[in-house]
Design a protein around this motif. Structure first.
Motif, PDB file in Angstrom:
ATOM      1  N   THR A  43     -44.287  17.928  -5.536  1.00 16.67           N
ATOM      2  CA  THR A  43     -42.845  17.755  -5.375  1.00 16.67           C
ATOM      3  C   THR A  43     -42.163  19.109  -5.389  1.00 16.67           C
ATOM      4  O   THR A  43     -42.513  19.982  -6.200  1.00 16.67           O
ATOM      5  CB  THR A  43     -42.276  16.884  -6.511  1.00 16.67           C
ATOM      6  OG1 THR A  43     -42.922  15.609  -6.488  1.00 16.67           O
ATOM      7  CG2 THR A  43     -40.771  16.685  -6.347  1.00 16.67           C
ATOM      8  N   THR A 103     -34.776  16.373 -14.956  1.00 13.43           N
ATOM      9  CA  THR A 103     -35.566  15.313 -14.331  1.00 13.43           C
ATOM     10  C   THR A 103     -35.460  15.355 -12.808  1.00 13.43           C
ATOM     11  O   THR A 103     -34.453  15.785 -12.248  1.00 13.43           O
ATOM     12  CB  THR A 103     -35.106  13.916 -14.802  1.00 13.43           C
ATOM     13  OG1 THR A 103     -33.708  13.739 -14.460  1.00 13.43           O
ATOM     14  CG2 THR A 103     -35.284  13.753 -16.307  1.00 13.43           C
ATOM     15  N   LYS A 133     -33.128   9.884  -4.365  1.00 13.83           N
ATOM     16  CA  LYS A 133     -33.734  10.551  -5.510  1.00 13.83           C
ATOM     17  C   LYS A 133     -32.627  11.243  -6.300  1.00 13.83           C
ATOM     18  O   LYS A 133     -31.783  11.924  -5.731  1.00 13.83           O
ATOM     19  CB  LYS A 133     -34.770  11.584  -5.067  1.00 13.83           C
ATOM     20  CG  LYS A 133     -35.898  11.023  -4.214  1.00 13.83           C
ATOM     21  CD  LYS A 133     -36.816  10.118  -5.001  1.00 13.83           C
ATOM     22  CE  LYS A 133     -37.987   9.642  -4.143  1.00 13.83           C
ATOM     23  NZ  LYS A 133     -38.892   8.721  -4.870  1.00 13.83           N
ATOM     24  N   LYS A 157     -38.302  11.570 -13.587  1.00 14.07           N
ATOM     25  CA  LYS A 157     -39.502  12.154 -14.182  1.00 14.07           C
ATOM     26  C   LYS A 157     -39.163  13.516 -14.775  1.00 14.07           C
ATOM     27  O   LYS A 157     -38.656  14.396 -14.077  1.00 14.07           O
ATOM     28  CB  LYS A 157     -40.600  12.298 -13.124  1.00 14.07           C
ATOM     29  CG  LYS A 157     -41.924  12.826 -13.661  1.00 14.07           C
ATOM     30  CD  LYS A 157     -42.954  12.901 -12.529  1.00 14.07           C
ATOM     31  CE  LYS A 157     -44.285  13.445 -13.033  1.00 14.07           C
ATOM     32  NZ  LYS A 157     -44.909  12.549 -14.034  1.00 14.07           N
ATOM     33  N   GLU A 209     -48.638  16.518  -9.679  1.00 18.24           N
ATOM     34  CA  GLU A 209     -49.220  15.468 -10.523  1.00 18.24           C
ATOM     35  C   GLU A 209     -50.267  14.730  -9.692  1.00 18.24           C
ATOM     36  O   GLU A 209     -49.921  14.007  -8.753  1.00 18.24           O
ATOM     37  CB  GLU A 209     -48.143  14.500 -11.005  1.00 18.24           C
ATOM     38  CG  GLU A 209     -48.638  13.462 -12.002  1.00 18.24           C
ATOM     39  CD  GLU A 209     -49.008  14.055 -13.354  1.00 18.24           C
ATOM     40  OE1 GLU A 209     -49.874  13.484 -14.026  1.00 18.24           O
ATOM     41  OE2 GLU A 209     -48.425  15.094 -13.714  1.00 18.24           O
ATOM     42  N   ASP A 225     -36.014  12.422 -10.014  1.00 21.82           N
ATOM     43  CA  ASP A 225     -36.245  10.992  -9.823  1.00 21.82           C
ATOM     44  C   ASP A 225     -36.681  10.336 -11.133  1.00 21.82           C
ATOM     45  O   ASP A 225     -37.577   9.482 -11.157  1.00 21.82           O
ATOM     46  CB  ASP A 225     -37.294  10.763  -8.737  1.00 21.82           C
ATOM     47  CG  ASP A 225     -37.342   9.305  -8.281  1.00 21.82           C
ATOM     48  OD1 ASP A 225     -36.291   8.635  -8.315  1.00 21.82           O
ATOM     49  OD2 ASP A 225     -38.439   8.837  -7.897  1.00 21.82           O
ATOM     50  N   THR A 276     -39.414  17.278 -16.145  1.00 26.37           N
ATOM     51  CA  THR A 276     -40.156  18.434 -15.631  1.00 26.37           C
ATOM     52  C   THR A 276     -41.380  18.749 -16.489  1.00 26.37           C
ATOM     53  O   THR A 276     -42.396  19.217 -15.973  1.00 26.37           O
ATOM     54  CB  THR A 276     -39.244  19.674 -15.572  1.00 26.37           C
ATOM     55  OG1 THR A 276     -38.694  19.923 -16.882  1.00 26.37           O
ATOM     56  CG2 THR A 276     -38.107  19.453 -14.593  1.00 26.37           C
ATOM     57  N   SER A 294     -46.231  22.779 -13.155  1.00 24.17           N
ATOM     58  CA  SER A 294     -44.852  22.929 -12.692  1.00 24.17           C
ATOM     59  C   SER A 294     -44.405  24.377 -12.847  1.00 24.17           C
ATOM     60  O   SER A 294     -45.024  25.174 -13.553  1.00 24.17           O
ATOM     61  CB  SER A 294     -43.897  22.001 -13.474  1.00 24.17           C
ATOM     62  OG  SER A 294     -43.858  22.373 -14.840  1.00 24.17           O
ATOM     63  N   SER A 324     -43.347  16.686 -17.860  1.00 26.32           N
ATOM     64  CA  SER A 324     -44.399  15.681 -17.722  1.00 26.32           C
ATOM     65  C   SER A 324     -45.267  15.886 -16.481  1.00 26.32           C
ATOM     66  O   SER A 324     -46.253  15.173 -16.287  1.00 26.32           O
ATOM     67  CB  SER A 324     -43.786  14.270 -17.696  1.00 26.32           C
ATOM     68  OG  SER A 324     -42.944  14.110 -16.568  1.00 26.32           O
ATOM     69  N   PHE A 325     -44.918  16.865 -15.624  1.00 25.33           N
ATOM     70  CA  PHE A 325     -45.773  17.180 -14.490  1.00 25.33           C
ATOM     71  C   PHE A 325     -47.039  17.886 -14.978  1.00 25.33           C
ATOM     72  O   PHE A 325     -47.009  18.615 -15.974  1.00 25.33           O
ATOM     73  CB  PHE A 325     -45.037  18.077 -13.498  1.00 25.33           C
ATOM     74  CG  PHE A 325     -44.036  17.363 -12.639  1.00 25.33           C
ATOM     75  CD1 PHE A 325     -44.390  16.852 -11.404  1.00 25.33           C
ATOM     76  CD2 PHE A 325     -42.718  17.208 -13.074  1.00 25.33           C
ATOM     77  CE1 PHE A 325     -43.463  16.200 -10.601  1.00 25.33           C
ATOM     78  CE2 PHE A 325     -41.788  16.551 -12.286  1.00 25.33           C
ATOM     79  CZ  PHE A 325     -42.157  16.041 -11.040  1.00 25.33           C
TER      80      PHE A 325
END
Length: 203
Positions: A48, A177, A128, A181, A43, A179, A183, A189, A185-186
């Motif tokens: 990550t 998710t 995390k 967030k 992102e 942390d 997956t 990925s 929404s990256f």
């Protein structure tokens, strides 16, 4: 399209790192299996990576690792946790892997002198929460093999022979998710699931 740098440790490397400890246990022959599920997400300038894999130091558990790196700020974070086998799911017949675990994370600051010698300082950076599920077709995979001979793995300890066969599953999807967030929404990925077995002789 931006290329996502995938921080995946190879199976061969992990097995080789585990062999010196096995040699010290006076065992000259090692037979073992390997299981791994990983996720990477990108992102902006932050990447990550999460990996759940066989813990060679304790056969009844898995090792969960978290890594992130911000290219703009040159900030790196790392954390790991041992996950009991009862809390991690690897079902290769159904095509499922799953983990839900909190990882303690540290900020890693690396400094190098003029001669290129580097040292790293770790600063606690909280925790995390990792909640991921991998899904894949158990019948769709590619197979790879490796053979190593006469490789030094520790002081005065050599790997006489090592052979392994591994399966990398295709079309792996990852949900959940990292942390908090999701997956999905990256910006970019992906995921990977693999399994295998190896045979090694140490001299």
């Amino acid at each position: 399209m931006k290329k996502v740098k995938v921080l995946i440790l190879t199976v061969v490397f992990l097995l080789t790192m585990a062999l010196p400890a096995m040699a010290q246990s006076n065992s000259s022959i090692y037979k073992g299996s390997y299981q791994s599920a990983s996720f990477y997400g990108s992102e902006g300038t932050v990447e990550t990576y999460v990996d759940l894999s066989t813990n060679f130091e304790d056969k009844d558990s898995y090792l969960l690792t978290y890594q992130s790196y911000n290219y703009e700020n040159d900030e790196s974070y790392y954390g790991s946790a041992v996950v009991p086998a009862a809390k991690a799911v690897f079902d290769f017949n159904k095509g499922t892997a799953k983990v839900s675990q909190t990882v303690e994370v540290f900020k890693v600051d690396v400094t190098c002198d003029e001669e290129g010698n580097c040292t790293g300082d770790e600063t606690p950076a909280g925790t995390k929460s990792i909640n991921l599920t991998w899904a894949f077709n158990p019948k769709s995979y590619s197979t790879s093999k490796f053979t190593d001979k006469n490789v030094q793995i520790d002081y005065d300890v050599y790997l006489k022979l090592s052979k392994g066969t591994f399966k990398d599953y295709n079309n792996v999807s990852v949900s959940g998710t990292v942390d908090g967030k999701g997956t999905a929404s990256f910006e970019y990925s992906g995921g990977n699931v693999s399994t295998g077995s190896s045979f090694s002789i140490i001299k």
